[in-house]
Design a protein around this motif. Structure first.
Motif, PDB file in Angstrom:
ATOM      1  N   ASN A 186       8.975  16.432  -7.779  1.00 20.25           N
ATOM      2  CA  ASN A 186      10.935  15.944  -7.645  1.00 20.25           C
ATOM      3  C   ASN A 186      10.649  15.338  -6.150  1.00 20.25           C
ATOM      4  OD1 ASN A 186      13.352  15.574  -7.781  1.00 20.25           O
ATOM      5  ND2 ASN A 186      13.976  17.993  -7.645  1.00 20.25           N
ATOM      6  N   ASP A 187      10.115  14.096  -6.481  1.00 20.41           N
ATOM      7  CA  ASP A 187       9.316  13.498  -5.221  1.00 20.41           C
ATOM      8  C   ASP A 187      10.775  13.421  -4.164  1.00 20.41           C
ATOM      9  OD1 ASP A 187       7.101  14.174  -6.367  1.00 20.41           O
ATOM     10  OD2 ASP A 187       6.765  11.465  -6.874  1.00 20.41           O
ATOM     11  N   ALA A 188      11.553  13.196  -4.805  1.00 19.76           N
ATOM     12  CA  ALA A 188      12.500  12.672  -4.138  1.00 19.76           C
ATOM     13  C   ALA A 188      13.344  13.308  -3.052  1.00 19.76           C
ATOM     14  CB  ALA A 188      13.636  12.010  -4.678  1.00 19.76           C
ATOM     15  N   VAL A 189      13.530  14.744  -3.321  1.00 20.67           N
ATOM     16  CA  VAL A 189      13.272  16.059  -1.652  1.00 20.67           C
ATOM     17  C   VAL A 189      12.786  17.106  -2.061  1.00 20.67           C
ATOM     18  CG1 VAL A 189      16.114  16.312  -3.386  1.00 20.67           C
ATOM     19  CG2 VAL A 189      14.016  17.319  -4.182  1.00 20.67           C
ATOM     20  N   ALA A 190      11.114  16.819  -2.789  1.00 24.17           N
ATOM     21  CA  ALA A 190       9.971  17.531  -1.843  1.00 24.17           C
ATOM     22  C   ALA A 190       9.628  17.388  -1.208  1.00 24.17           C
ATOM     23  CB  ALA A 190       9.671  17.784  -3.480  1.00 24.17           C
ATOM     24  N   THR A 191       8.697  18.464  -0.110  1.00 22.88           N
ATOM     25  CA  THR A 191       7.666  17.862   0.762  1.00 22.88           C
ATOM     26  C   THR A 191       6.788  18.154   0.718  1.00 22.88           C
ATOM     27  OG1 THR A 191       8.354  19.575   1.692  1.00 22.88           O
ATOM     28  CG2 THR A 191       9.485  18.040   1.988  1.00 22.88           C
ATOM     29  N   GLU A 192       6.603  19.362   0.329  1.00 21.86           N
ATOM     30  CA  GLU A 192       5.300  19.540  -0.314  1.00 21.86           C
ATOM     31  C   GLU A 192       4.381  19.553  -1.313  1.00 21.86           C
ATOM     32  OE1 GLU A 192       3.083  23.999  -1.053  1.00 21.86           O
ATOM     33  OE2 GLU A 192       4.880  24.156   1.027  1.00 21.86           O
ATOM     34  N   GLU A 193       4.836  18.831  -2.319  1.00 18.27           N
ATOM     35  CA  GLU A 193       4.309  18.189  -3.553  1.00 18.27           C
ATOM     36  C   GLU A 193       3.654  16.817  -3.362  1.00 18.27           C
ATOM     37  OE1 GLU A 193       7.232  19.420  -3.902  1.00 18.27           O
ATOM     38  OE2 GLU A 193       7.115  21.182  -4.845  1.00 18.27           O
TER      39      GLU A 193
ATOM     40  N   ARG B  45       0.784  -0.976  -0.065  1.00 23.25           N
ATOM     41  CA  ARG B  45      -0.163  -0.125   0.454  1.00 23.25           C
ATOM     42  C   ARG B  45       0.776   1.570  -0.463  1.00 23.25           C
ATOM     43  NH1 ARG B  45      -4.842  -1.234   1.222  1.00 23.25           N
ATOM     44  NH2 ARG B  45      -5.728   1.279   1.455  1.00 23.25           N
ATOM     45  N   ARG B  46       0.139   2.866  -0.432  1.00 21.99           N
ATOM     46  CA  ARG B  46       1.278   3.623  -0.551  1.00 21.99           C
ATOM     47  C   ARG B  46       1.887   3.547   0.654  1.00 21.99           C
ATOM     48  NH1 ARG B  46       1.923   8.029  -4.275  1.00 21.99           N
ATOM     49  NH2 ARG B  46       1.779   9.876  -3.246  1.00 21.99           N
ATOM     50  N   PRO B  47       2.685   4.584   0.707  1.00 19.97           N
ATOM     51  CA  PRO B  47       3.219   4.660   2.435  1.00 19.97           C
ATOM     52  C   PRO B  47       2.503   6.051   2.577  1.00 19.97           C
ATOM     53  CG  PRO B  47       4.911   4.044   1.497  1.00 19.97           C
ATOM     54  CD  PRO B  47       4.068   4.514   0.784  1.00 19.97           C
ATOM     55  N   THR B  48       2.269   6.043   3.786  1.00 18.00           N
ATOM     56  CA  THR B  48       1.943   7.670   4.826  1.00 18.00           C
ATOM     57  C   THR B  48       3.249   8.312   4.660  1.00 18.00           C
ATOM     58  OG1 THR B  48       1.075   7.262   6.785  1.00 18.00           O
ATOM     59  CG2 THR B  48      -0.551   6.313   4.950  1.00 18.00           C
ATOM     60  N   ASP B  49       4.185   8.042   5.204  1.00 20.48           N
ATOM     61  CA  ASP B  49       4.811   9.438   6.005  1.00 20.48           C
ATOM     62  C   ASP B  49       5.340   9.612   5.280  1.00 20.48           C
ATOM     63  OD1 ASP B  49       7.717   6.963   6.357  1.00 20.48           O
ATOM     64  OD2 ASP B  49       5.975   6.501   5.927  1.00 20.48           O
ATOM     65  N   LEU B  50       6.651  11.135   4.737  1.00 20.11           N
ATOM     66  CA  LEU B  50       6.745  11.344   3.516  1.00 20.11           C
ATOM     67  C   LEU B  50       8.069  10.473   3.665  1.00 20.11           C
ATOM     68  CD1 LEU B  50       6.958  13.811   1.881  1.00 20.11           C
ATOM     69  CD2 LEU B  50       7.604  15.063   4.020  1.00 20.11           C
ATOM     70  N   PRO B  51       9.394  10.180   4.417  1.00 21.15           N
ATOM     71  CA  PRO B  51      10.688   9.389   4.082  1.00 21.15           C
ATOM     72  C   PRO B  51      10.173   8.394   3.199  1.00 21.15           C
ATOM     73  CG  PRO B  51      10.569  10.405   6.701  1.00 21.15           C
ATOM     74  CD  PRO B  51       9.301  10.543   6.568  1.00 21.15           C
ATOM     75  N   THR B  52       9.498   7.897   4.301  1.00 17.83           N
ATOM     76  CA  THR B  52       8.723   6.441   2.495  1.00 17.83           C
ATOM     77  C   THR B  52       8.150   6.552   1.353  1.00 17.83           C
ATOM     78  OG1 THR B  52       8.266   4.963   4.766  1.00 17.83           O
ATOM     79  CG2 THR B  52       8.481   4.158   3.309  1.00 17.83           C
ATOM     80  N   LEU B  53       7.630   7.852   1.626  1.00 20.35           N
ATOM     81  CA  LEU B  53       7.313   8.165   0.188  1.00 20.35           C
ATOM     82  C   LEU B  53       8.187   8.941  -0.784  1.00 20.35           C
ATOM     83  CD1 LEU B  53       4.379  10.320   0.923  1.00 20.35           C
ATOM     84  CD2 LEU B  53       3.979   8.270  -0.280  1.00 20.35           C
TER      85      LEU B  53
END
Length: 376
Positions: A144-151, A72-80
């Protein structure tokens, strides 16, 4: 082929296509390579037929989920972000394999909100994308999901695609999804639903009836697609939401066929600065106003004055973007505030002259000047 007399619109010279995560992920949790190839082949066919194409592709997180063994899609930002970093390479590789067979190159472009907010980066991104198209390459864009947060927190590749379409003056935005289009009821809860084939006024849609988040794989939903259509049609860009797995869907849409839901472009393009204020900038707070202010803004085309402000919340400084909301909580406008949240709270409900007399000449200003305001 579509009969020319029955076409929704003329074949576009430039089209931005967005495909979502749920349309690219297979049952095994990994990237659906067959579906990626299918999309890529349709993109090549559109180019060969005379329409230049820019692709905005989700799927990096979904691909990473499969490679990392997550169901399932993770909900925490580091795992995303970890999923995005792992999956982005596989995603672009699959597209490149198909494009290479037709002698085309895939150009990976990773963007973030700053690339639309900061003028220098915006102009550079636009120049690069235009040059890639001139060279015959196919830009493939993702956040740029690997470094962005808000997106990642908002999962808004639909919105990104609309901003790219506006940036490049595209005539058509195609949002490929796991649904056929916009329905007149929620198909998950209603047995009788009908597809809405045409939307002439996107602002007239009832937000309460628009579905929210779709499948668990993606983080978007019909609400984000409607929001993206609002951006695109104001840029004089037709928008179509259609089923990504419908055979030959892109050719049908590009030819103006009656496929999916068509959001009709407005005849006049909103100027770039107003699009930037209304849709690219992140709002840092909210300014709540009374009915008189709502009327003055909507009917009179006035600036927002302190006398019409009831209260303000959030954390914003002078020059930040804010939302303007009426007594019922509905969004009225977005604009650039001339005051910080603390200063605005001090003068809320006062006339401009009273505010200047009480706190100094620096307070003899509009809260939001009409040139810095976009009605929504």
């Amino acid at each position: 082929m579509t009969d020319g007399s029955a076409r929704r619109f003329a074949r576009p010279a430039l089209c931005v296509v967005k495909v979502g995560s749920s349309s690219l992920r297979g049952h095994d949790g990994r990237l659906d390579r067959g579906q990626v190839a299918n999309i890529a082949e349709q993109l090549v066919a559109a180019q060969q037929a005379g329409t230049r194409v820019v692709l905005v592709s989700s799927g990096a997180v979904a691909a990473g989920m499969g490679l990392l063994g997550l169901e399932r899609r993770p909900t925490d930002l580091p795992t995303l972000q970890a999923c995005a970093a792992v999956g982005q390479g596989e995603l672009i590789h699959e597209y490149q394999q198909v494009l290479a067979r037709s002698g085309r190159a895939a150009a990976q472009i990773l963007l973030s909100q700053d690339d639309f907010v900061r003028r220098g980066r915006y102009l550079n991104a636009r120049t690069t994308l235009r040059r890639l198209l001139e060279l015959g390459a196919m830009p493939i864009i993702n956040e740029n999901d690997a470094v962005a947060t808000e997106e990642l927190a908002y999962g808004d590749n639909d919105h990104l695609a609309a901003l790219v379409a506006s940036m490049l003056d595209a005539q058509l935005l195609v949002l490929l999804s796991d649904v056929e289009g916009l329905y007149d009821a929620d198909p998950r809860t209603s047995a009788e639903v009908g597809l809405i084939e045409r939307v002439d006024d996107v602002d007239a849609l009832d937000d309460a009836s628009i579905g929210g988040v779709g499948s668990y794989v993606g983080s978007g939903g019909m609400r984000t697609k409607v929001g993206s259509a609002r951006v695109a049609v104001r840029s004089a860009t037709h928008t179509v939401v259609a089923d990504a797995r419908r055979p030959g869907v892109l050719a049908e849409v590009v030819e103006g066929g009656a496929v999916g839901t068509w959001f009709v472009a407005q005849p006049q393009r909103l100027e770039a600065r107003r699009l930037w204020i209304g849709f690219a900038l992140r709002a840092h707070g909210q300014v709540h106003v009374n009915d008189g202010a709502v009327h003055a803004l909507r009917v009179g085309g006035a600036s927002l004055l302190s006398v019409g402000v009831v209260h303000a919340d959030g954390e914003f400084a002078s020059g930040d973007a804010v939302e303007v909301r009426g007594p019922d909580g509905r969004l009225v406008a977005r604009g650039l505030s001339n005051y910080s949240v603390d200063d605005l709270r001090r003068i809320a409900g006062r006339s401009t002259s009273d505010a200047a007399e009480a706190f100094g000449s620096g307070f003899a200003r509009e809260v939001v000047h009409r040139d810095d305001l976009v009605l929504l």
